[in-house]
Design an enzyme around this catalytic site. Structure first.
Site, PDB file in Angstrom:
ATOM      1  N   ARG A 140       4.682 -71.440  74.101  1.00 29.27           N
ATOM      2  CA  ARG A 140       5.895 -70.969  73.909  1.00 29.27           C
ATOM      3  C   ARG A 140       7.066 -71.864  73.182  1.00 29.27           C
ATOM      4  O   ARG A 140       8.452 -71.370  72.902  1.00 29.27           O
ATOM      5  CB  ARG A 140       6.718 -70.178  75.107  1.00 29.27           C
ATOM      6  CG  ARG A 140       6.099 -69.036  75.641  1.00 29.27           C
ATOM      7  CD  ARG A 140       6.584 -68.634  77.097  1.00 29.27           C
ATOM      8  NE  ARG A 140       7.409 -67.967  76.688  1.00 29.27           N
ATOM      9  CZ  ARG A 140       7.374 -66.293  76.819  1.00 29.27           C
ATOM     10  NH1 ARG A 140       5.826 -65.837  77.330  1.00 29.27           N
ATOM     11  NH2 ARG A 140       8.424 -65.429  76.545  1.00 29.27           N
ATOM     12  N   TYR A 143       9.030 -71.622  69.686  1.00 34.15           N
ATOM     13  CA  TYR A 143      10.132 -70.879  69.820  1.00 34.15           C
ATOM     14  C   TYR A 143      11.226 -71.256  70.771  1.00 34.15           C
ATOM     15  O   TYR A 143      12.317 -71.580  70.233  1.00 34.15           O
ATOM     16  CB  TYR A 143       9.868 -69.441  70.309  1.00 34.15           C
ATOM     17  CG  TYR A 143      10.804 -68.608  70.443  1.00 34.15           C
ATOM     18  CD1 TYR A 143      11.308 -67.741  69.176  1.00 34.15           C
ATOM     19  CD2 TYR A 143      11.435 -67.998  71.524  1.00 34.15           C
ATOM     20  CE1 TYR A 143      12.000 -66.694  69.306  1.00 34.15           C
ATOM     21  CE2 TYR A 143      12.358 -66.893  71.666  1.00 34.15           C
ATOM     22  CZ  TYR A 143      12.767 -66.493  70.576  1.00 34.15           C
ATOM     23  OH  TYR A 143      13.538 -65.388  70.509  1.00 34.15           O
ATOM     24  N   GLY A 146      12.482 -74.844  69.224  1.00 38.56           N
ATOM     25  CA  GLY A 146      13.005 -74.706  67.970  1.00 38.56           C
ATOM     26  C   GLY A 146      14.672 -74.069  68.307  1.00 38.56           C
ATOM     27  O   GLY A 146      15.577 -74.576  67.555  1.00 38.56           O
ATOM     28  N   VAL A 186       8.264 -53.649  76.096  1.00 43.32           N
ATOM     29  CA  VAL A 186       8.686 -52.146  76.233  1.00 43.32           C
ATOM     30  C   VAL A 186       8.113 -51.293  74.945  1.00 43.32           C
ATOM     31  O   VAL A 186       7.436 -50.224  75.261  1.00 43.32           O
ATOM     32  CB  VAL A 186      10.230 -51.969  75.712  1.00 43.32           C
ATOM     33  CG1 VAL A 186      10.669 -50.665  75.852  1.00 43.32           C
ATOM     34  CG2 VAL A 186      11.049 -52.737  77.094  1.00 43.32           C
ATOM     35  N   SER A 187       7.817 -51.893  73.935  1.00 41.17           N
ATOM     36  CA  SER A 187       7.263 -51.121  72.800  1.00 41.17           C
ATOM     37  C   SER A 187       5.683 -50.918  73.009  1.00 41.17           C
ATOM     38  O   SER A 187       4.996 -49.770  72.975  1.00 41.17           O
ATOM     39  CB  SER A 187       7.495 -51.733  71.358  1.00 41.17           C
ATOM     40  OG  SER A 187       7.084 -53.313  71.343  1.00 41.17           O
ATOM     41  N   ASP A 271       4.304 -68.096  80.901  1.00 39.64           N
ATOM     42  CA  ASP A 271       5.224 -66.662  80.873  1.00 39.64           C
ATOM     43  C   ASP A 271       6.146 -66.908  82.068  1.00 39.64           C
ATOM     44  O   ASP A 271       5.821 -67.269  83.238  1.00 39.64           O
ATOM     45  CB  ASP A 271       4.065 -65.690  81.247  1.00 39.64           C
ATOM     46  CG  ASP A 271       4.585 -64.380  81.003  1.00 39.64           C
ATOM     47  OD1 ASP A 271       4.209 -63.699  80.088  1.00 39.64           O
ATOM     48  OD2 ASP A 271       5.720 -63.992  81.368  1.00 39.64           O
ATOM     49  N   GLN A 274      10.657 -65.465  86.181  1.00 37.62           N
ATOM     50  CA  GLN A 274      11.870 -64.542  86.504  1.00 37.62           C
ATOM     51  C   GLN A 274      12.809 -64.765  85.255  1.00 37.62           C
ATOM     52  O   GLN A 274      12.890 -65.690  84.643  1.00 37.62           O
ATOM     53  CB  GLN A 274      12.614 -64.800  87.852  1.00 37.62           C
ATOM     54  CG  GLN A 274      12.888 -66.321  87.839  1.00 37.62           C
ATOM     55  CD  GLN A 274      13.500 -66.676  89.153  1.00 37.62           C
ATOM     56  OE1 GLN A 274      13.802 -65.797  90.038  1.00 37.62           O
ATOM     57  NE2 GLN A 274      13.714 -67.948  89.416  1.00 37.62           N
TER      58      GLN A 274
HETATM   59  P1  NAD Z   1      12.321 -59.318  64.815  1.00 33.31           P
HETATM   60  O1  NAD Z   1      11.158 -60.083  64.699  1.00 33.31           O
HETATM   61  O2  NAD Z   1      12.374 -57.708  64.909  1.00 33.31           O
HETATM   62  O3  NAD Z   1      13.363 -59.849  63.704  1.00 33.31           O
HETATM   63  C1  NAD Z   1      13.470 -61.150  63.178  1.00 33.31           C
HETATM   64  C2  NAD Z   1      13.580 -60.689  61.569  1.00 33.31           C
HETATM   65  O4  NAD Z   1      13.610 -62.249  60.797  1.00 33.31           O
HETATM   66  C3  NAD Z   1      12.358 -60.182  60.816  1.00 33.31           C
HETATM   67  O5  NAD Z   1      12.852 -59.146  59.809  1.00 33.31           O
HETATM   68  C4  NAD Z   1      11.681 -61.073  60.303  1.00 33.31           C
HETATM   69  O6  NAD Z   1      10.986 -60.677  59.083  1.00 33.31           O
HETATM   70  C5  NAD Z   1      12.665 -62.213  59.870  1.00 33.31           C
HETATM   71  N1  NAD Z   1      12.230 -63.562  59.555  1.00 33.31           N
HETATM   72  C6  NAD Z   1      11.577 -64.182  60.176  1.00 33.31           C
HETATM   73  N2  NAD Z   1      11.245 -65.476  59.771  1.00 33.31           N
HETATM   74  C7  NAD Z   1      12.240 -65.721  58.689  1.00 33.31           C
HETATM   75  C8  NAD Z   1      12.422 -66.505  57.572  1.00 33.31           C
HETATM   76  N3  NAD Z   1      11.900 -67.683  57.674  1.00 33.31           N
HETATM   77  N4  NAD Z   1      13.186 -66.369  56.892  1.00 33.31           N
HETATM   78  C9  NAD Z   1      13.771 -65.140  56.602  1.00 33.31           C
HETATM   79  N5  NAD Z   1      13.494 -64.011  57.508  1.00 33.31           N
HETATM   80  C10 NAD Z   1      12.774 -64.367  58.502  1.00 33.31           C
HETATM   81  O7  NAD Z   1      12.979 -59.839  66.080  1.00 33.31           O
HETATM   82  P2  NAD Z   1      14.264 -59.454  66.829  1.00 33.31           P
HETATM   83  O8  NAD Z   1      14.221 -58.877  68.137  1.00 33.31           O
HETATM   84  O9  NAD Z   1      15.163 -58.566  65.760  1.00 33.31           O
HETATM   85  O10 NAD Z   1      15.265 -60.762  67.003  1.00 33.31           O
HETATM   86  C11 NAD Z   1      16.276 -61.325  66.103  1.00 33.31           C
HETATM   87  C12 NAD Z   1      16.944 -62.522  66.469  1.00 33.31           C
HETATM   88  O11 NAD Z   1      17.228 -62.274  67.792  1.00 33.31           O
HETATM   89  C13 NAD Z   1      15.746 -63.618  66.634  1.00 33.31           C
HETATM   90  O12 NAD Z   1      16.544 -64.839  66.244  1.00 33.31           O
HETATM   91  C14 NAD Z   1      15.300 -63.880  68.114  1.00 33.31           C
HETATM   92  O13 NAD Z   1      14.974 -64.979  68.310  1.00 33.31           O
HETATM   93  C15 NAD Z   1      16.908 -63.363  68.574  1.00 33.31           C
HETATM   94  N6  NAD Z   1      16.438 -62.755  70.103  1.00 33.31           N
HETATM   95  C16 NAD Z   1      15.956 -61.546  70.198  1.00 33.31           C
HETATM   96  C17 NAD Z   1      15.978 -60.894  71.424  1.00 33.31           C
HETATM   97  C18 NAD Z   1      15.301 -59.736  71.647  1.00 33.31           C
HETATM   98  O14 NAD Z   1      14.925 -59.319  72.807  1.00 33.31           O
HETATM   99  N7  NAD Z   1      15.228 -58.869  70.690  1.00 33.31           N
HETATM  100  C19 NAD Z   1      15.846 -61.847  72.585  1.00 33.31           C
HETATM  101  C20 NAD Z   1      16.440 -63.216  72.350  1.00 33.31           C
HETATM  102  C21 NAD Z   1      16.613 -63.514  70.992  1.00 33.31           C
HETATM  103  N1  UDP Z   2       3.922 -57.974  79.136  1.00 30.46           N
HETATM  104  C1  UDP Z   2       2.765 -57.405  79.584  1.00 30.46           C
HETATM  105  N2  UDP Z   2       2.136 -56.540  78.891  1.00 30.46           N
HETATM  106  C2  UDP Z   2       2.357 -56.541  77.709  1.00 30.46           C
HETATM  107  C3  UDP Z   2       3.539 -57.132  76.852  1.00 30.46           C
HETATM  108  C4  UDP Z   2       3.981 -58.086  77.752  1.00 30.46           C
HETATM  109  O1  UDP Z   2       2.519 -57.411  80.990  1.00 30.46           O
HETATM  110  O2  UDP Z   2       1.918 -55.745  76.838  1.00 30.46           O
HETATM  111  C5  UDP Z   2       4.729 -58.984  79.895  1.00 30.46           C
HETATM  112  C6  UDP Z   2       4.686 -60.507  79.565  1.00 30.46           C
HETATM  113  O3  UDP Z   2       3.619 -61.424  80.170  1.00 30.46           O
HETATM  114  C7  UDP Z   2       6.060 -60.964  80.047  1.00 30.46           C
HETATM  115  C8  UDP Z   2       6.924 -59.520  79.895  1.00 30.46           C
HETATM  116  O4  UDP Z   2       6.135 -58.531  79.777  1.00 30.46           O
HETATM  117  O5  UDP Z   2       5.720 -61.310  81.364  1.00 30.46           O
HETATM  118  C9  UDP Z   2       7.719 -59.561  78.776  1.00 30.46           C
HETATM  119  O6  UDP Z   2       7.119 -60.040  77.696  1.00 30.46           O
HETATM  120  P1  UDP Z   2       7.685 -59.668  76.133  1.00 30.46           P
HETATM  121  O7  UDP Z   2       6.557 -60.174  75.255  1.00 30.46           O
HETATM  122  O8  UDP Z   2       8.310 -58.574  76.041  1.00 30.46           O
HETATM  123  O9  UDP Z   2       8.802 -61.048  76.269  1.00 30.46           O
HETATM  124  P2  UDP Z   2       9.104 -62.246  76.728  1.00 30.46           P
HETATM  125  O10 UDP Z   2      10.295 -62.184  77.808  1.00 30.46           O
HETATM  126  O11 UDP Z   2       7.976 -62.878  77.601  1.00 30.46           O
HETATM  127  O12 UDP Z   2       9.434 -63.294  75.812  1.00 30.46           O
END
Ligand code: NAD
Ligand code: UDP
Length: 313
Positions: A140, A143, A146, A186-187, A271, A274
């Site tokens: 991980r 990410y 980074g 979720v998805s 993983d 909490q």
């Molecule tokens: P996502 O993967 O659906 O969207 C990311 C988007 O960035 C995509 O459209 C992808 O094509 C684009 N992308 C990736 N690398 C790129 C690059 N090098 N140049 C240009 N575009 C690029 O994810 P998301 O859930 O929409 O997340 C968006 C942002 O929010 C991310 O930075 C993610 O780290 C942050 N974030 C999201 C969540 C969440 O639960 N959704 C949680 C924490 C942080």
């Molecule tokens: N997870 C799971 N089944 C799945 C996908 C994820 O049990 O099909 C678990 C995963 O191991 C983690 C939590 O659900 O403990 C949330 O995972 P997700 O990938 O949504 O995001 P994370 O918070 O770990 O970045």
């Protein structure tokens, strides 16, 4: 205002762009379409206030805008671990390129950071002053580290050049528009339940996450961008209601009325056990609190997935 949204074709980026356009702003979305899709922004393409450019943020980009929301980066472990070097480059070089643009233009820039900067936290709930527990060499790390370096860069550009920065630490967010193959929990569970496939729980299902509905999150991010006070963050944005993954699976089975069985798969390395945000800072500074509860949000997400499955998109 004319706002640059990097990652604008992604899950959060498309919802943000829609909200900004609805509020009368112009949006320039920038995306390399790694996890984003044109379908996500199909409706927006009809608006004269929206345009999209295929571009990778690891390469410099020159444009005239009034603010930047730096959302580009794959967020699902499945996708960010597939090309880990590109993931780190996206966060680090992408941040440098976007901060350079903000510096040249003298404009505010918001960074989509993450609860992953806390790693596998040993305190709960996590508040912004917790420094985290991150394995720098795990799967991980591309990410987590980074995003941590991106935060460092944001603060150094702020201190060294006076750039106006806004760092949001986003906790697990879900909702309509997530890709069927996104891989996040979720998805995955909704698709599995609707198809009658096994629901795949990784590990024993006792690990926890706190799920925020997308409209709440977008509201928080936009408040942060437009806050007039000198709020740099980092600021947690998420829903503080904590759930086990087992209880999420059961809820989704019930709400979809599915016959799917729950099966257990190995827990991936590092993983987090909490995760729950302390949102008192966001509540006080932005007057923001999530309002959509998990059941309502899941029902809306199931409806969206059902519709898209039927239409074959
Ligand atoms: P996502 O993967 O659906 O969207 C990311 C988007 O960035 C995509 O459209 C992808 O094509 C684009 N992308 C990736 N690398 C790129 C690059 N090098 N140049 C240009 N575009 C690029 O994810 P998301 O859930 O929409 O997340 C968006 C942002 O929010 C991310 O930075 C993610 O780290 C942050 N974030 C999201 C969540 C969440 O639960 N959704 C949680 C924490 C942080
Ligand atoms: N997870 C799971 N089944 C799945 C996908 C994820 O049990 O099909 C678990 C995963 O191991 C983690 C939590 O659900 O403990 C949330 O995972 P997700 O990938 O949504 O995001 P994370 O918070 O770990 O970045």
């Amino acid at each position: 205002m004319r706002i640059l949204v990097t990652g604008g074709a992604g899950f959060l980026g498309s919802h943000i762009s829609r909200k900004l356009v609805e509020s009368g702003h112009e949006v320039l979305a920038l995306d390399n379409f790694y996890t984003g899709t044109k379908e996500n922004i199909e409706d927006l393409m009809k608006s004269s206030k929206f345009e999209v450019i295929r571009h990778d943020v690891t390469f410099p980009f020159f444009v005239e805008v009034d603010a930047i929301m730096n959302m580009a980066c794959p967020a699902s472990p499945l996708h960010y671990q597939k090309f880990p070097v590109q993931t780190t480059k996206t966060s680090v070089i992408g941040a440098i390129n976007m901060l350079g643009l903000a510096k040249r233009l003298g404009i505010p820039i918001l960074q989509a950071s993450t609860s992953e900067v806390y790693g596998d936290p040993i305190i709960s709930p996590q508040s912004e002053d917790y420094l985290g527990n991150v394995n720098p060499i795990g799967i991980r790390a591309c990410y987590d580290e980074g995003k941590r370096v991106a935060e460092t860069l944001f603060f150094d550009y702020h201190r060294q050049f006076g750039i106006e920065i806004k760092i949001a630490r986003i906790f697990n967010t879900y909702g309509p528009g997530m890709q069927f193959n996104d891989g996040r929990v979720v998805s995955n569970f909704i698709i599995q339940a609707l198809r009658g496939d096994d629901i795949t729980i990784y590990g024993d299902g006792n690990q926890t996450r706190s799920f925020c509905y997308v409209s709440d999150l977008v509201d928080g991010l936009i408040r942060l961008l437009f806050t007039t006070t000198n709020v740099t963050g980092p600021i947690n944005l998420g829903n503080p209601k904590e759930n086990t993954i087992q209880s999420l699976a059961e809820k989704i089975i019930t709400l979809t009325n599915s016959n799917s069985k729950i099966v257990s798969l190995p827990l991936p390395m590092d993983d987090p056990r909490q995760r729950r945000p302390d949102i008192s800072l966001a509540s006080k500074t932005l007057d923001w609190n999530p309002i959509v509860d998990l059941e309502d949000g899941i029902i809306r997400t199931i409806e969206d997935f059902r519709k898209r499955m039927l239409s074959g998109s």
